[in-house]
Write a protein that holds these residues in place. Structure first.
Motif, mmCIF file in Angstrom:
data_model
loop_
_atom_site.group_PDB
_atom_site.id
_atom_site.type_symbol
_atom_site.label_atom_id
_atom_site.label_comp_id
_atom_site.label_asym_id
_atom_site.label_seq_id
_atom_site.Cartn_x
_atom_site.Cartn_y
_atom_site.Cartn_z
ATOM 1 N N PHE A 1 30.054 -10.920 -2.418
ATOM 2 C CA PHE A 1 31.376 -10.280 -2.403
ATOM 3 C C PHE A 1 31.414 -9.172 -1.360
ATOM 4 O O PHE A 1 30.476 -8.378 -1.247
ATOM 5 C CB PHE A 1 31.680 -9.650 -3.765
ATOM 6 C CG PHE A 1 32.241 -10.619 -4.761
ATOM 7 C CD1 PHE A 1 33.605 -10.885 -4.806
ATOM 8 C CD2 PHE A 1 31.404 -11.270 -5.642
ATOM 9 C CE1 PHE A 1 34.114 -11.782 -5.732
ATOM 10 C CE2 PHE A 1 31.909 -12.162 -6.560
ATOM 11 C CZ PHE A 1 33.261 -12.433 -6.610
ATOM 12 N N VAL B 1 17.658 -7.163 -8.653
ATOM 13 C CA VAL B 1 18.296 -7.780 -9.819
ATOM 14 C C VAL B 1 18.032 -9.285 -9.802
ATOM 15 O O VAL B 1 17.835 -9.911 -10.847
ATOM 16 C CB VAL B 1 19.812 -7.482 -9.816
ATOM 17 C CG1 VAL B 1 20.494 -8.166 -10.989
ATOM 18 C CG2 VAL B 1 20.057 -5.983 -9.873
ATOM 19 N N ILE C 1 20.352 -5.271 -5.157
ATOM 20 C CA ILE C 1 20.863 -6.552 -5.652
ATOM 21 C C ILE C 1 19.750 -7.613 -5.624
ATOM 22 O O ILE C 1 19.685 -8.484 -6.484
ATOM 23 C CB ILE C 1 22.123 -6.985 -4.853
ATOM 24 C CG1 ILE C 1 22.916 -8.033 -5.626
ATOM 25 C CG2 ILE C 1 21.802 -7.464 -3.452
ATOM 26 C CD1 ILE C 1 23.646 -7.458 -6.813
ATOM 27 N N LEU D 1 35.393 -13.546 -11.610
ATOM 28 C CA LEU D 1 35.585 -12.161 -12.065
ATOM 29 C C LEU D 1 36.749 -12.087 -13.040
ATOM 30 O O LEU D 1 36.813 -11.188 -13.873
ATOM 31 C CB LEU D 1 35.889 -11.249 -10.875
ATOM 32 C CG LEU D 1 34.790 -11.074 -9.841
ATOM 33 C CD1 LEU D 1 35.256 -10.153 -8.722
ATOM 34 C CD2 LEU D 1 33.553 -10.490 -10.490
ATOM 35 N N ASP D 2 37.662 -12.993 -12.890
ATOM 36 C CA ASP D 2 38.868 -13.000 -13.718
ATOM 37 C C ASP D 2 39.077 -14.437 -14.210
ATOM 38 O O ASP D 2 38.753 -15.391 -13.494
ATOM 39 C CB ASP D 2 40.059 -12.536 -12.860
ATOM 40 C CG ASP D 2 41.086 -11.832 -13.710
ATOM 41 O OD1 ASP D 2 40.934 -11.823 -14.949
ATOM 42 O OD2 ASP D 2 42.048 -11.273 -13.138
ATOM 43 N N ALA E 1 27.979 -14.361 -14.313
ATOM 44 C CA ALA E 1 27.291 -13.275 -13.601
ATOM 45 C C ALA E 1 26.114 -13.837 -12.806
ATOM 46 O O ALA E 1 25.900 -13.467 -11.644
ATOM 47 C CB ALA E 1 26.813 -12.225 -14.591
ATOM 48 N N ASP E 2 25.377 -14.762 -13.404
ATOM 49 C CA ASP E 2 24.240 -15.385 -12.699
ATOM 50 C C ASP E 2 24.718 -16.180 -11.484
ATOM 51 O O ASP E 2 24.078 -16.170 -10.433
ATOM 52 C CB ASP E 2 23.486 -16.319 -13.653
ATOM 53 C CG ASP E 2 22.466 -15.557 -14.482
ATOM 54 O OD1 ASP E 2 22.202 -14.378 -14.144
ATOM 55 O OD2 ASP E 2 21.964 -16.118 -15.465
ATOM 56 N N ARG F 1 27.353 -15.585 -9.695
ATOM 57 C CA ARG F 1 27.700 -14.609 -8.643
ATOM 58 C C ARG F 1 26.428 -14.035 -8.011
ATOM 59 O O ARG F 1 26.343 -13.890 -6.801
ATOM 60 C CB ARG F 1 28.530 -13.459 -9.232
ATOM 61 C CG ARG F 1 29.940 -13.837 -9.591
ATOM 62 C CD ARG F 1 30.810 -12.597 -9.769
ATOM 63 N NE ARG F 1 30.398 -11.776 -10.892
ATOM 64 C CZ ARG F 1 30.784 -11.978 -12.147
ATOM 65 N NH1 ARG F 1 31.611 -12.971 -12.429
ATOM 66 N NH2 ARG F 1 30.380 -11.188 -13.107
ATOM 67 N N LEU F 2 25.474 -13.733 -8.871
ATOM 68 C CA LEU F 2 24.252 -13.094 -8.378
ATOM 69 C C LEU F 2 23.504 -13.990 -7.390
ATOM 70 O O LEU F 2 22.990 -13.523 -6.376
ATOM 71 C CB LEU F 2 23.351 -12.754 -9.577
ATOM 72 C CG LEU F 2 22.039 -12.047 -9.285
ATOM 73 C CD1 LEU F 2 22.298 -10.671 -8.672
ATOM 74 C CD2 LEU F 2 21.229 -11.887 -10.569
ATOM 75 N N ARG G 1 29.989 -15.537 -19.943
ATOM 76 C CA ARG G 1 30.068 -14.356 -19.070
ATOM 77 C C ARG G 1 28.744 -14.165 -18.323
ATOM 78 O O ARG G 1 28.720 -13.857 -17.132
ATOM 79 C CB ARG G 1 30.350 -13.148 -19.964
ATOM 80 C CG ARG G 1 30.974 -12.014 -19.231
ATOM 81 C CD ARG G 1 31.305 -10.892 -20.169
ATOM 82 N NE ARG G 1 31.554 -9.701 -19.354
ATOM 83 C CZ ARG G 1 31.558 -8.482 -19.823
ATOM 84 N NH1 ARG G 1 31.322 -8.260 -21.087
ATOM 85 N NH2 ARG G 1 31.800 -7.461 -19.032
ATOM 86 N N ARG G 2 27.678 -14.369 -19.038
ATOM 87 C CA ARG G 2 26.346 -14.208 -18.461
ATOM 88 C C ARG G 2 26.102 -15.237 -17.364
ATOM 89 O O ARG G 2 25.558 -14.930 -16.309
ATOM 90 C CB ARG G 2 25.324 -14.347 -19.598
ATOM 91 C CG ARG G 2 23.866 -14.241 -19.195
ATOM 92 C CD ARG G 2 23.583 -12.850 -18.724
ATOM 93 N NE ARG G 2 22.267 -12.740 -18.117
ATOM 94 C CZ ARG G 2 21.218 -12.205 -18.724
ATOM 95 N NH1 ARG G 2 21.326 -11.743 -19.938
ATOM 96 N NH2 ARG G 2 20.066 -12.114 -18.101
#
Lengths: 234, 410
Positions: free
Chosen positions: A89, A112, A109, A56-57, A80-81, A83-84, A76-77
Motif C-alpha cells: 500500500f 512482521v 514490515i 481493508l473494507d 491481513a496475511d 496484505r502482508l 480478518r486475520r
C-alpha cells in the motif's frame, strides 16, 4: 496471483442521515502485471474501490477475487496475511512511523513478515537504494522531504515483494519533480518486477503513465480504456 | 535488533513528560512499597526476637500438657541434666532449665500472689533478656541460694528494697507445704507492668529443694542462632529420649506464643490491603497513559493494520510498551527503595508514636528495616503485574479497530 476479478461491488455509507453510494455495481478484471489508473473526481469511489481490493473494507455486496482467493471468504486475520505477503500500500499521506528511521520503517514490515534480522537489514538498505534513498537510511521521516518520505513509503510497500501495489493518490502531496520521479519508479517496478499497480488519482499527469485508464463517477465505472503511456506529461 | 522493541521503546518517549510522570508514580510507589515491606518484615523480626528473647526462647521442652494446664507435678525429669545434654547438641545457641510455681509473697506489711521461677543463674542470661533488666542490685549468680530478684512494681507494692527479706509460701510438687525466706538481691524493670508486678526469680536448685521437685523442672528453654533454624533444631530434639516416648514435648515459638504469629498475620493482612490500594492507583495511572497513547495513535495503528499487521501484533506492541514502562518503574523503584531501606537497615530509625507497642514486645528504641529479596520484590512485582494488567484494556481495544475508519482518525 495478482489478477483481480470484481463482480457487482456495492458499498454505501450513511452520513448525517444521508445515504452515499460509494460503489454501485462495479465489475472489473485486472490482469497480472497491469498498470492501471483509477481516475475521477473526489467522491467518485476510487479510494473505496482500492480499499475493497486490498481487503481493508468490506463491500455490502458483490465479490472480489485476487488470484485464487475470494476476499469475502477470508477472515480478518487471513485478509491481513494477504496484505502482508502479497499487497503493498502507498498512501497519499505517506503514513510512515515517525519514531522509526527510513530503514527501520522498511524493516518493520519485513520483521512482521518473519524475515530474519540480518537479511532484513540488507534487504531494507537495498530497497531504499532502489528507490533512490541511498545514504538517507538512518533519517527519520521528519528529516526527509515529502518526496523522500513517499519514496520510503514505496520502499516499505515493495520491500515485501508484493505482486500487487495499491496506491491512493500517491502524488497528491508531491511537487511535479518528485511526482515524476515516483511515477518513473512505479513504471520501473512494473516493468522489471512485473508488479501490478492500481493507482487512484485525479491528476491527469499521473494518468499519462497508465496503460489502462478507468474512469469513475458516483461509484460507477464510466470509462475503461487501454492507452499508450505518455509519461512526458509531468 | 528487533524493530518492534525499538518501536515500543521510542513510542514511550513520544510524550516524555507523560511517560516520566507515569514512571515517577511507579517509582514512588515502588520505593514506598519496598520501604514499607522492609519495615514491616524488620518490625516482625524485632517483635519475634524481642518477645522470644524476653522469656520464652525459641523452643522449649516441657511435660506433655503443661503448656495448657500448668500444674507443678507436670514436670520434666532431670531438667538440669537434660539441659546439659541439649546444650551439647549442634544448632543450639543457649540452653537453660527452669521450674515455676505460683506462690504468695509477703513482706512485713503486705502479701501478693506471684509467679516464682527457678532459673540457672549461670545459663539464664543467655536465653533471656530478663537479667539485663535489673535496675537495682544485681541478678542471681552461681552459688546464690536464698536470693530472689523481683519486679519493680512488686517491690513497690511489698515496700521492699535490696537486702530486705521476702517470705513466700506455696504448694510443693508432692502436695507438701512449701515455704521459704529469700533476700532481695535485685529489682528488675521490664517496662511491662504485669510482669514487673507478678514475677520473681530464684536459683533453680533452691527452688527444687523448696518445692520438692527433686531433680525435675518445668521447662528446658532453648535459643537457636536464627528463626530459620528453629524447625531443624526442634526436629533433632524430638529424637531425645522422653520426647520420643511421648512424655515430653518439644514446642516451638509458634506454640509457645501463639498470639505473636496472630498479631503478625493480622498486621500483614491489613497492610496488604493498603498496599493493594496503592497498586490499583498506579495501575489506573498506567491505564490512563496507555489508553491516551493508543487513542492518539489510532491513525498509525490503522496504517499498520492496512499494511498487514494483525490486531494481535498491535496489542503485543502496546504490551511491550507497557512492559518497558513497568520495567523502568520496577528497576528505578527497587533501586531507590533498596538504597533507602538498606541505609535505614544500617542506621535504624525512630518510629514516633509506637513506643508503647515496642515496649510491649520488648523491642529497643530503633527500628531496622529488613532488606531481603521478598521486601525488595514483592511490592514492585505487584505494581509491575498491575501495570501489565492495566494495559489489557487499551490493547484489547485494538481488536475492534477497522483499518479504514482508523486511518481517517485525526
Amino acid at each position: 496471483m495478482s489478477d483481480i476479478r470484481c463482480r457487482n461491488l456495492c458499498k454505501t455509507f450513511h452520513q448525517g442521515g444521508e445515504t452515499i453510494t460509494a460503489l454501485d455495481q462495479v465489475s472489473l478484471d485486472i490482469g497480472e502485471g497491469a498498470f492501471v489508473c483509477l481516475s475521477g473526481p473526489s467522491g467518485s469511489g476510487k479510494t473505496t474501490l482500492l480499499n475493497a481490493l486490498g481487503g481493508l473494507d468490506t463491500p455490502d455486496s458483490g465479490t472480489i477475487a485476487i488470484g485464487e482467493q475470494r476476499l469475502e471468504h477470508l477472515s480478518r486475520r487471513q485478509r491481513a496475511d494477504l496484505r502482508l505477503h502479497h499487497i503493498g500500500f502507498v498512501f497519499q499521506a505517506y503514513n510512515l512511523i515517525t519514531v522509526l528511521s527510513a530503514r527501520e520503517n522498511v524493516e518493520f514490515i519485513m520483521q512482521v513478515q518473519g524475515v530474519p534480522a540480518k537479511e532484513r537489514e540488507k534487504l531494507a538498505t537495498g530497497v531504499l537504494a532502489e528507490v533512490g534513498l541511498a545514504g538517507l537510511e538512518e533519517r527519520r521521516p521528519a528529516e526527509l522531504s515529502g518526496g523522500q518520505q513517499q519514496r520510503v513509503a514505496v520502499a516499505r510497500a515493495i520491500a515485501t515483494r508484493p505482486a500487487l501495489v495499491l496506491a491512493d493518490e500517491p502524488t497528491a502531496n508531491l511537487d511535479s519533480r518528485s511526482a515524476a520521479r515516483l511515477m518513473d519508479l512505479f513504471v520501473t517496478l512494473n516493468r522489471e518486477r512485473g508488479v501490478t499497480f492500481v493507482i487512484s488519482t485525479h491528476d491527469a499527469r499521473v494518468m499519462g503513465y497508465a496503460r489502462r485508464l478507468i474512469g469513475m463517477r458516483d461509484g460507477r465505472i464510466v470509462s475503461d480504456q487501454e492507452q499508450q503511456p505518455h509519461a512526458m506529461a509531468i | 535488533m528487533n524493530v518492534t522493541w525499538i518501536l515500543a521503546w521510542r513510542n514511550l518517549w513520544r510524550h516524555r513528560r507523560r511517560t516520566w510522570l507515569t514512571v515517577g508514580a511507579m517509582v514512588f510507589s515502588n520505593i514506598l512499597l519496598v520501604f514499607l515491606v522492609s519495615l514491616q518484615l524488620g518490625s516482625y523480626q524485632m517483635m519475634i526476637d524481642g518477645s522470644l528473647a524476653a522469656f520464652p526462647g525459641h523452643i522449649q521442652i516441657q511435660h506433655r500438657g503443661y503448656l495448657q494446664d500448668q500444674h507443678i507435678y507436670q514436670s520434666v525429669p532431670a531438667a538440669v541434666e537434660l539441659a546439659a545434654r541439649v546444650r551439647a547438641m549442634p544448632g543450639t545457641e543457649a540452653v537453660a532449665a527452669r521450674a515455676e510455681a505460683f506462690a504468695l509473697a509477703s513482706s512485713a506489711e503486705r502479701s501478693f500472689g506471684i509467679l516464682l521461677t527457678g532459673v540457672q543463674p549461670g545459663f539464664e542470661p543467655a536465653v533471656s533478656t530478663f537479667p539485663g533488666k535489673v535496675r537495682m542490685g544485681r541478678y542471681l549468680e552461681e552459688g546464690d541460694s536464698e536470693a530472689i530478684v523481683i519486679g519493680s512494681v512488686l517491690a513497690r507494692n511489698l515496700k521492699v528494697g535490696i537486702g530486705d527479706e521476702l517470705t513466700f509460701i506455696g504448694s510443693g510438687r508432692d502436695g507438701s507445704f512449701a515455704a521459704g525466706v529469700a533476700t532481695v538481691v535485685g529489682i528488675f524493670d521490664t517496662g511491662l507492668e504485669d510482669v514487673d508486678r507478678s514475677m520473681a526469680q530464684v536459683p533453680l536448685a533452691w527452688f527444687q529443694q523448696l518445692f520438692a521437685m527433686g531433680e525435675a523442672g518445668h521447662s528446658v528453654v532453648i535459643r537457636v542462632p536464627g528463626l530459620e533454624q528453629v524447625q531443624a533444631t526442634a526436629g533433632a530434639l524430638r529424637a531425645l529420649p522422653g520426647v520420643a516416648q511421648g512424655e515430653l514435648v518439644v514446642l516451638d515459638w509458634n506454640a509457645l506464643v501463639p498470639g505473636l504469629r496472630q498479631a503478625i498475620t493480622s498486621d500483614m493482612t491489613s497492610a496488604w490491603f493498603t498496599y493493594s490500594v496503592l497498586v490499583v492507583l498506579v495501575a489506573f495511572s498506567v491505564l490512563n497513559t496507555q489508553l491516551m497513547s493508543v487513542l492518539e495513535r489510532t491513525r498509525e495503528f490503522g496504517v499498520m493494520l492496512a499494511l498487514g499487521m494483525s490486531p494481535g501484533r498491535l496489542a503485543r506492541l502496546v504490551g511491550m510498551e507497557t512492559l518497558l514502562l513497568a520495567a523502568l518503574g520496577l528497576g528505578l523503584g527497587v533501586a531507590g527503595g533498596g538504597l533507602l531501606s538498606g541505609y535505614l537497615n544500617h542506621a535504624g530509625f525512630v518510629y514516633p508514636g509506637v513506643e508503647e507497642m515496642m515496649e510491649r514486645f520488648m523491642l529497643g528504641g530503633r527500628i531496622y528495616p529488613e532488606v531481603s529479596l521478598v521486601s525488595l520484590l514483592v511490592g514492585p512485582l505487584a505494581v509491575f503485574i498491575g501495570a501489565l494488567l492495566a494495559a489489557l484494556y487499551p490493547a484489547l481495544r485494538l481488536f475492534r479497530l477497522q483499518p479504514v475508519a482508523a486511518m481517517r482518525a485525526v
